[in-house]
Design a protein around this motif. Structure first.
Motif, PDB file in Angstrom:
ATOM      1  N   LEU A 120     -50.026 -43.749  18.534  1.00 39.38           N
ATOM      2  CA  LEU A 120     -50.411 -42.407  17.712  1.00 39.38           C
ATOM      3  C   LEU A 120     -51.543 -42.684  16.879  1.00 39.38           C
ATOM      4  O   LEU A 120     -51.576 -43.610  16.210  1.00 39.38           O
ATOM      5  N   SER A 121     -52.650 -42.015  17.122  1.00 37.34           N
ATOM      6  CA  SER A 121     -53.935 -41.956  16.215  1.00 37.34           C
ATOM      7  C   SER A 121     -54.408 -43.316  16.348  1.00 37.34           C
ATOM      8  O   SER A 121     -54.787 -44.061  15.494  1.00 37.34           O
ATOM      9  N   GLY A 122     -54.373 -44.064  17.438  1.00 40.51           N
ATOM     10  CA  GLY A 122     -54.719 -45.345  17.836  1.00 40.51           C
ATOM     11  C   GLY A 122     -54.112 -46.526  17.311  1.00 40.51           C
ATOM     12  O   GLY A 122     -54.352 -47.567  17.388  1.00 40.51           O
ATOM     13  N   THR A 123     -52.837 -46.238  16.735  1.00 40.27           N
ATOM     14  CA  THR A 123     -51.905 -47.151  16.374  1.00 40.27           C
ATOM     15  C   THR A 123     -50.679 -47.363  17.098  1.00 40.27           C
ATOM     16  O   THR A 123     -50.049 -46.373  17.556  1.00 40.27           O
ATOM     17  N   GLN A 124     -50.440 -48.761  17.454  1.00 37.16           N
ATOM     18  CA  GLN A 124     -49.179 -49.082  17.910  1.00 37.16           C
ATOM     19  C   GLN A 124     -48.177 -48.782  17.374  1.00 37.16           C
ATOM     20  O   GLN A 124     -47.694 -49.671  16.253  1.00 37.16           O
ATOM     21  N   LEU A 125     -46.922 -48.048  17.930  1.00 37.48           N
ATOM     22  CA  LEU A 125     -45.753 -47.608  17.068  1.00 37.48           C
ATOM     23  C   LEU A 125     -44.456 -48.135  17.985  1.00 37.48           C
ATOM     24  O   LEU A 125     -44.854 -48.007  19.383  1.00 37.48           O
ATOM     25  N   GLU A 126     -43.338 -48.060  17.393  1.00 40.66           N
ATOM     26  CA  GLU A 126     -42.275 -48.384  18.558  1.00 40.66           C
ATOM     27  C   GLU A 126     -41.542 -46.919  18.999  1.00 40.66           C
ATOM     28  O   GLU A 126     -41.761 -46.164  18.287  1.00 40.66           O
TER      29      GLU A 126
ATOM     30  N   VAL B 147     -50.294 -36.320  10.253  1.00 46.17           N
ATOM     31  CA  VAL B 147     -49.575 -35.747  11.463  1.00 46.17           C
ATOM     32  C   VAL B 147     -50.490 -36.533  12.619  1.00 46.17           C
ATOM     33  O   VAL B 147     -51.551 -36.453  12.491  1.00 46.17           O
ATOM     34  N   LEU B 148     -49.768 -37.493  13.208  1.00 45.95           N
ATOM     35  CA  LEU B 148     -50.536 -38.514  14.120  1.00 45.95           C
ATOM     36  C   LEU B 148     -50.834 -37.911  15.724  1.00 45.95           C
ATOM     37  O   LEU B 148     -51.281 -38.738  16.196  1.00 45.95           O
ATOM     38  N   THR B 149     -49.783 -36.892  15.868  1.00 44.73           N
ATOM     39  CA  THR B 149     -50.317 -36.238  17.363  1.00 44.73           C
ATOM     40  C   THR B 149     -51.797 -35.766  17.471  1.00 44.73           C
ATOM     41  O   THR B 149     -52.457 -35.300  16.457  1.00 44.73           O
ATOM     42  N   GLU B 150     -52.327 -35.925  18.608  1.00 50.08           N
ATOM     43  CA  GLU B 150     -53.726 -35.280  19.102  1.00 50.08           C
ATOM     44  C   GLU B 150     -53.699 -33.843  19.426  1.00 50.08           C
ATOM     45  O   GLU B 150     -52.835 -33.380  20.398  1.00 50.08           O
ATOM     46  N   ALA B 151     -54.588 -33.099  18.714  1.00 49.98           N
ATOM     47  CA  ALA B 151     -54.720 -31.793  19.100  1.00 49.98           C
ATOM     48  C   ALA B 151     -55.249 -31.501  20.677  1.00 49.98           C
ATOM     49  O   ALA B 151     -56.288 -32.217  20.887  1.00 49.98           O
ATOM     50  N   ALA B 152     -54.561 -30.700  21.457  1.00 48.82           N
ATOM     51  CA  ALA B 152     -55.282 -30.300  22.764  1.00 48.82           C
ATOM     52  C   ALA B 152     -54.832 -28.861  22.970  1.00 48.82           C
ATOM     53  O   ALA B 152     -54.025 -28.344  22.325  1.00 48.82           O
ATOM     54  N   ALA B 153     -55.543 -28.235  23.909  1.00 44.38           N
ATOM     55  CA  ALA B 153     -55.427 -26.949  24.185  1.00 44.38           C
ATOM     56  C   ALA B 153     -55.041 -26.880  25.754  1.00 44.38           C
ATOM     57  O   ALA B 153     -55.669 -27.507  26.563  1.00 44.38           O
ATOM     58  N   PRO B 154     -53.796 -26.417  26.211  1.00 39.46           N
ATOM     59  CA  PRO B 154     -53.266 -26.084  27.785  1.00 39.46           C
ATOM     60  C   PRO B 154     -54.326 -25.028  28.287  1.00 39.46           C
ATOM     61  O   PRO B 154     -54.756 -24.003  27.973  1.00 39.46           O
TER      62      PRO B 154
ATOM     63  N   ILE C  42     -45.689 -27.222  27.181  1.00 39.10           N
ATOM     64  CA  ILE C  42     -45.021 -28.013  26.032  1.00 39.10           C
ATOM     65  C   ILE C  42     -45.792 -28.982  25.786  1.00 39.10           C
ATOM     66  O   ILE C  42     -46.163 -29.999  26.821  1.00 39.10           O
ATOM     67  N   PRO C  43     -46.304 -29.295  24.532  1.00 39.94           N
ATOM     68  CA  PRO C  43     -47.028 -30.743  24.422  1.00 39.94           C
ATOM     69  C   PRO C  43     -46.242 -32.009  24.639  1.00 39.94           C
ATOM     70  O   PRO C  43     -45.018 -32.052  24.240  1.00 39.94           O
ATOM     71  N   ASN C  44     -46.889 -32.925  25.269  1.00 38.39           N
ATOM     72  CA  ASN C  44     -46.093 -34.020  25.708  1.00 38.39           C
ATOM     73  C   ASN C  44     -46.155 -35.128  24.309  1.00 38.39           C
ATOM     74  O   ASN C  44     -47.032 -34.592  23.339  1.00 38.39           O
ATOM     75  N   PRO C  45     -45.241 -35.778  24.042  1.00 35.12           N
ATOM     76  CA  PRO C  45     -45.065 -36.722  22.909  1.00 35.12           C
ATOM     77  C   PRO C  45     -46.496 -37.387  22.329  1.00 35.12           C
ATOM     78  O   PRO C  45     -47.191 -37.905  23.757  1.00 35.12           O
ATOM     79  N   GLY C  46     -46.998 -37.318  21.336  1.00 36.96           N
ATOM     80  CA  GLY C  46     -48.296 -37.686  20.843  1.00 36.96           C
ATOM     81  C   GLY C  46     -49.152 -36.689  20.919  1.00 36.96           C
ATOM     82  O   GLY C  46     -50.401 -36.982  20.735  1.00 36.96           O
ATOM     83  N   TYR C  47     -49.077 -35.460  21.340  1.00 41.40           N
ATOM     84  CA  TYR C  47     -50.065 -34.157  21.314  1.00 41.40           C
ATOM     85  C   TYR C  47     -49.377 -33.048  20.662  1.00 41.40           C
ATOM     86  O   TYR C  47     -48.170 -32.870  20.448  1.00 41.40           O
ATOM     87  N   ARG C  48     -50.344 -32.369  20.050  1.00 44.84           N
ATOM     88  CA  ARG C  48     -49.855 -31.081  19.516  1.00 44.84           C
ATOM     89  C   ARG C  48     -51.027 -30.036  19.994  1.00 44.84           C
ATOM     90  O   ARG C  48     -52.047 -30.111  20.449  1.00 44.84           O
ATOM     91  N   VAL C  49     -50.449 -28.624  19.741  1.00 46.86           N
ATOM     92  CA  VAL C  49     -51.240 -27.817  20.513  1.00 46.86           C
ATOM     93  C   VAL C  49     -52.397 -27.212  19.545  1.00 46.86           C
ATOM     94  O   VAL C  49     -52.351 -27.325  18.191  1.00 46.86           O
ATOM     95  N   GLU C  50     -53.838 -27.321  19.906  1.00 50.47           N
ATOM     96  CA  GLU C  50     -54.771 -26.871  19.059  1.00 50.47           C
ATOM     97  C   GLU C  50     -54.842 -25.638  18.553  1.00 50.47           C
ATOM     98  O   GLU C  50     -54.093 -24.632  19.172  1.00 50.47           O
ATOM     99  N   GLN C  51     -55.167 -25.560  17.090  1.00 52.88           N
ATOM    100  CA  GLN C  51     -54.871 -24.109  16.486  1.00 52.88           C
ATOM    101  C   GLN C  51     -55.711 -23.093  17.146  1.00 52.88           C
ATOM    102  O   GLN C  51     -56.534 -23.145  17.736  1.00 52.88           O
TER     103      GLN C  51
END
Length: 852
Positions: A48-54, A772-779, A831-840
Motif C-alpha cells: 500500500l502506497s509502496g509499503t509492504q504490510l501484512e 489513506v494508503l489506497t490508490e485512487a482509480a476510476a472504473p 467494487i474497489p479491490n483491496p488497495g484501491y479507492r474510487v477516484e473523487q
C-alpha cells in the motif's frame, strides 16, 4: 504481486449498510449463503502506497460479559477509501450470529450483542458500495473475559555452580509466520537466574517459542549456553523481511544454538545453526562452552596483562606503557612481562585494586559471563524454526569491555557496556522492513542494518562511533565524549535502552531515533543533540550531550506542530543539560525541557487529560519544580499529580490513554485517570522486575485498540485482554501503520517502550490526518449490447481490471471476457479491490437494461 481478488457472498446490501447506525439491527437481513466463509489461502503481503504490510485477516474477537457479547474486528488499511468527521470510510460491515445476520455496522468496528452467549458463533462480512462480500473466519466468545494461550514451559535446570533455576514467560513479539492472516506469538522464556548485564553469575539458557493463538507450539529456538540470559542480551525480531507473506525470526546466536520443529505438540526434529567455515576450520564446535568461571576470568586477566605491551593502544602510545603506571603503583617489573609477573599483577588487580575502587568490585566471584567466542546473527523460518542463514554478528564485541570503558570508572564491570544490545525493524527504504541491531550506548555506539532476501542476509549499513579515546583504561571518564570515528564519533554516549524507528524527517523512509542522536535512513548521522549545561550543574556554561536515558517516546505528540516530536528522559544527572526534554524529532531541536541534576529514570506520554490538546507528558522529575507534574505537549504545567510510567495502552473507548502499573504482587493494574477507572489483571504477572512491563501491548486482535498480553502467575499460559468498551472511533488496525508496526517489533528490546503510529492518535483524533494508503482509480462504465430478438442481450465490463471487481445484480463478473447475459434491467456496481479507492467524482453504480 498482491492478492486483489474479492470473495463474494453474492447478496446486495445497499440498504443494510450505510443507512444504519453502529450497532443497529436490520430485520430484513437474510441468512448467509450455504457453505460458510471461504477458506483463506496463503498470499503475498499487501503493498500500500509502496509499503509492504501484512495481509491480515479480520481479527474478529468476541468477549462474553454481563449477559451479552462484545465483538470487535479489524478495518484493514486496504479497505479505507477516505475519511469523514465520524471516522474512516469505504467499508461497512454485517454481523452474523450462528449463521443469521443480526446487525449492520457502519460507523465503527465493534458491536454489542445482547442476545449472544458464550456458545454463540460469530462472523463479520464487509460491505462495499452496497455489495456484501464473504465473511471472515468465525469466532466464539471468550467466556471468562479473556483468552488464555497455553504454553509449554521449558524444563528446569542447574547451573555449573549447582544453582537450580526455573522458567517464566517474558517478552513477546508477533508476526504472521504461517501466512494465513492471523498472528502467531513468539515468546521469550527467561530463566529465574537471568541477569542484568552488570550482575555476576551463571544463567540458564534462553528459549524462543512460536505459538498459534490457540496454543499450538510450532518451534522452539534454544539459544544455548553461549548466549547469556537477561533483558539486555536477547533482542528478537519477528517480521516478514523477504516479502514472501510469512514472518521470519532474527536473533543473535552462538555456537550451541539450536532449533526444534514441533508437529502436533511433539518435537519432530532438531538442528544447530550452521557454523561459518572459518570457525569450523579454527576448531569451533557446538559443544563449546565460553561461559567463564572465576578461575577462567583470572586466567583471562593474566593473559591480558602478559600481552600488555602488544595491545594496539599501548603500542600507539595512547595508554600507559606499563600496568604499574596504569594502576598507579610503583614500577616493579620488566616488559614484556613474564608469566609470573603477569600473574602477580593480575592477582593484585583482582584482590586489591578493584575492591579498592569500589566495594562492589568483587572480581574473585566473576563468573557466568560470555566475553569471548564467536557471535552470530541468524534468521529462522518463523513457522518451522528452520535456519535460513547465519552470518557473523556485527557490531562485534572486540574485547571484554576494556576498550568500552568497563574498567575505567569506580565500578569495574567487565562485559557490561560491551554487551548492551538493542534491535528493531525499520522501513529504511520506505518499502520493506530491514532489521537493525545495535551494540552499546554508554560509550561506543554501533548500529548495523541488515536485509534478508529469502536466502541470504546482507548488511545495508554500519554506523559505528568507534571507541571513546581514553588515556588510561583503568582510570578515565569516557561517558559523554566522542568516539574515535571521524564520521560517527559524535553519536557515542547518546544511546538509550531502546531505539525507535520513525520517519523523522518526512522523506517517506524511516530513520532510527537512538535517544540523544538519530541516524538517517542511509545510516548517516541525522543529528546528535547537545546543549549548554545550566547553573547548578557540574560545569555551567559548557556544552554537553543530552546523553543516555531509559525512556523515549516518538510520534505525533503535538498535532498543532508539523512533523513528529520526541519526549525523552536522561540519567546523567549534573552532567546532563536536561532531565526531561521535548524535541523536534526531525532536527533534534529542543522545544522545552528542564534540568534535573539527577538520574531521571522514567517518563511517559499519553492522552490522560482529554480537555488539553495534544498528548500529555510527564517524568520522574524533582518535585516542586516547573518540570515536575503533568505537562501539556507544549510544556504547560497542568498539575502536580502524574500517572505511572511503566507502560501505556490504548484501551478506552473514548481514545484516551490508560496506564499500566502493578500491585504488590506484580499483577498488572490498568488505570484510566480521565475516566477514573481501574482494574487488576488478577492471576497474571508483569515482567522485568521494577520495569513492570507486560509481555506485549499491541493491536493484535479486534479493532484499532491495543491488547494487553501478560503471562499467568505460573506461566502456564499467555493471557490476552481486549477492550470491551464500545467506541465510535473508526480507524484501520494500527498494525497497518508502518511506524507503529516497526515500533511494536522493537518493544521487546531491553526497557520496553510503547508504540506510536505515524499520525496523531488521541480522543480528539482528526480523521482527515489519518493516512489513506489506497490508490485512487476510476472504473470504466459498462457497455450493453442489444442483440436482435432480445434473447442474447449482454452487459460487458472491463475484465481483469486491477482496481475493480464488477457485480451484476450482486453477482461477481467472472467470465474472462467480462460479459454477462442480460435479461431485462440490472444493476452494475464496481467494487474497489483491496488497495484501491474510487477516484473523487467517479461513478461506480449503473442501472442498465436491454435495449439501451
Amino acid at each position: 504481486m498482491n492478492r486483489f481478488t474479492i470473495p463474494v457472498r453474492g447478496a446486495l446490501a445497499a440498504l443494510a449498510v450505510g443507512c444504519l447506525a453502529a450497532g443497529s439491527v436490520s430485520p430484513a437481513l437474510a441468512a448467509p449463503s450455504a457453505g460458510g466463509p471461504a477458506a483463506r489461502e496463503h498470499a503475498e503481503p499487501l503493498t500500500l502506497s509502496g509499503t509492504q504490510l501484512e495481509d491480515l485477516d479480520r481479527g474478529l474477537v468476541a468477549v462474553a460479559a454481563d449477559d451479552q457479547v462484545f465483538l470487535s474486528w479489524r478495518l484493514l488499511a486496504s479497505e479505507v477509501r477516505g475519511a469523514s468527521a465520524g471516522g474512516m470510510t469505504g467499508t461497512g460491515f454485517v454481523v452474523y450470529r450462528d449463521g443469521e445476520r443480526i446487525a449492520a455496522v457502519d460507523s465503527s468496528t465493534n458491536y454489542v450483542d445482547p442476545g449472544g452467549t458464550a456458545e454463540s458463533r460469530y462472523a463479520v462480512a464487509p460491505v462495499v458500495n452496497g455489495v456484501e462480500l464473504d465473511a471472515g473466519e468465525e469466532a466464539t466468545a471468550w467466556g471468562r473475559g479473556y483468552h488464555d494461550l497455553p504454553l509449554q514451559k521449558p524444563a528446569d535446570g542447574v547451573t555449573p555452580a549447582g544453582e537450580a533455576y526455573t522458567y517464566s514467560a517474558n517478552d513477546v513479539s508477533v508476526g504472521d509466520v504461517t501466512g494465513d492472516g492471523a498472528y502467531e506469538y513468539v515468546v521469550k522464556w527467561d530463566p529465574s537466574n537471568s541477569k542484568d548485564v552488570s550482575q555476576k553469575g551463571y544463567t540458564g539458557n534462553t528459549y524462543l517459542d512460536t505459538y498459534t493463538l490457540e496454543g499450538e507450539l510450532l518451534n522452539r529456538i534454544d539459544l544455548g549456553v553461549n548466549i547469556r540470559s537477561g533483558a539486555h542480551y536477547t533482542q528478537f525480531l519477528v517480521q516478514d523481511f523477504d516479502g514472501d507473506g510469512r514472518s521470519e525470526i532474527m536473533v543473535k546466536t552462538a555456537p550451541g544454538t539450536s532449533s526444534t520443529t514441533y508437529d502436533d505438540g511433539a518435537a519432530a526434529s532438531t538442528s544447530h545453526v550452521t557454523l561459518p567455515e572459518a570457525d569450523v576450520a579454527a576448531g569451533v564446535g557446538h559443544g563449546d562452552d565460553y561461559r567463564m568461571s572465576a578461575a577462567d576470568y583470572r586466567e583471562h586477566v593474566i593473559d591480558l596483562f602478559a600481552a600488555w605491551h602488544e595491545h594496539p593502544e599501548v603500542a600507539a602510545g595512547n595508554w600507559p606503557a606499563t600496568l604499574e603506571e596504569a594502576l598507579g603503583i610503583d614500577a616493579a617489573h620488566d616488559y614484556p612481562l613474564s608469566r609470573a609477573d603477569a600473574t602477580e599483577l593480575a592477582d593484585y588487580f583482582i584482590d586489591e585494586y578493584a575492591p579498592g575502587r569500589s566495594g562492589r568490585n568483587d572480581l574473585t566471584t566473576f563468573e557466568g559471563f560470555v566475553i569471548t567466542g564467536p557471535e552470530y546473527l541468524t534468521v529462522f523460518d518463523g513457522e518451522t524454526g528452520a535456519e535460513l542463514d547465519t552470518v557473523d554478528y556485527d557490531p562485534a564485541r572486540g574485547d571484554d569491555g576494556l576498550l568500552w570503558g568497563d574498567y575505567a570508572m569506580s565500578r569495574i564491570e567487565p562485559g557490561n557496556r560491551v554487551d548492551r544490545f538493542l534491535a528493531t525493524t525499520a522501513y529504511l527504504d520506505g518499502e520493506k522492513p530491514s532489521a537493525v541491531f545495535a551494540r552499546g550506548y554508554y560509550t561506543r555506539t554501533a548500529v548495523a542494518a541488515y536485509d534478508f532476501d529469502g536466502e541470504r542476509l546482507s548488511q545495508r549499513w554500519l554506523a559505528d562511533s568507534g571507541h571513546v579515546p581514553m588515556d588510561n583504561p583503568f582510570d578515565a571518564a569516557p561517558h559523554g565524549s566522542d568516539g574515535s570515528d571521524p564520521v560517527y564519533g559524535e553519536i557515542a554516549s547518546q544511546g538509550f535502552h531502546s531505539m525507535m524507528p520513525a520517519d523523522l524527517d518526512g522523506d517517506g523512509r524511516q530513520e532510527i531515533f537512538y535517544g540523544g542522536a538519530a541516524l538517517d535512513d542511509d545510516g548517516g548521522v541525522l543529528y546528535s543533540t547537545t546543549d549548554t549545561l545550566p547553573a547548578g550543574s557540574a560545569a555551567p556554561g559548557e556544552t554537553a550531550k543530552l546523553g543516555h536515558g531509559d525512556a523515549m517516546h516518538v510520534g505525533d505528540l503535538d498535532p498543532d506542530r508539523p512533523g513528529l516530536e520526541a519526549w525523552t528522559v536522561h540519567e546523567s544527572g549534573a552532567w546532563a543539560p536536561y532531565g526531561s526534554v521535548m524535541r523536534d524529532a526531525a532536527t533534534g531541536d529542543v522545544l522545552f525541557g528542564a534540568y534535573s541534576g539527577r538520574d531521571t529514570g522514567r517518563g511517559m506520554v499519553g492522552d490522560v487529560d482529554p480537555n488539553t490538546p495534544g498528548l500529555e507528558v510527564w517524568a520522574s522529575m524533582p518535585g516542586g519544580t516547573d518540570a515536575s507534574g503533568l505537562l501539556s505537549a507544549t510544556g504547560e504545567h497542568l498539575g502536580d499529580e502524574t500517572p505511572g510510567t511503566n507502560a501505556s495502552i490504548r484501551f478506552a473507548g473514548d481514545g484516551t490513554t490508560s496506564i499500566i502499573g502493578r500491585d504488590g504482587d506484580s499483577q498488572p493494574v490498568v488505570r484510566n485517570t480521565a475516566a477514573g477507572t481501574e482494574w487488576v489483571a488478577e492471576g497474571t504477572r508483569t515482567n522485568n522486575g521494577t520495569k513492570g512491563n507486560p509481555s506485549l501491548v499491541a493491536d493484535v486482535l479486534g479493532d484499532w485498540r491495543e491488547e494487553l498480553i501478560v503471562p499467568t502467575e505460573d506461566s502456564s499460559a499467555l493471557r490476552f485482554y481486549t477492550s470491551t468498551d464500545q467506541t465510535d472511533i473508526k480507524l484501520p488496525t494500527l498494525m497497518h501503520d508502518a511506524q507503529y508496526r516497526s515500533q511494536v517489533s522493537g518493544q521487546q528490546t531491553s526497557y520496553n517502550q510503547p508504540a506510536y503510529p505515524g499520525y496523531y492518535l488521541a480522543s480528539d483524533v482528526d480523521y482527515g490526518d489519518v493516512p489513506v494508503l489506497t490508490e485512487a482509480a476510476a472504473p470504466a462504465a459498462p457497455k450493453v449490447k442489444d442483440r436482435k430478438g432480445g434473447e442474447r442481450d449482454e452487459v460487458k465490463v472491463r475484465a481483469g481490471h486491477p482496481a475493480f471487481t464488477y457485480f451484476v445484480d450482486g453477482e461477481p463478473v467472472t467470465s474472462a471476457n467480462g460479459k454477462v447475459a442480460l435479461e431485462g434491467d440490472a444493476v452494475v456496481v464496481a467494487i474497489p479491490n483491496p488497495g484501491y479507492r474510487v477516484e473523487q467524482g467517479a461513478q461506480t453504480r449503473w442501472e442498465v437494461g436491454a435495449g439501451e
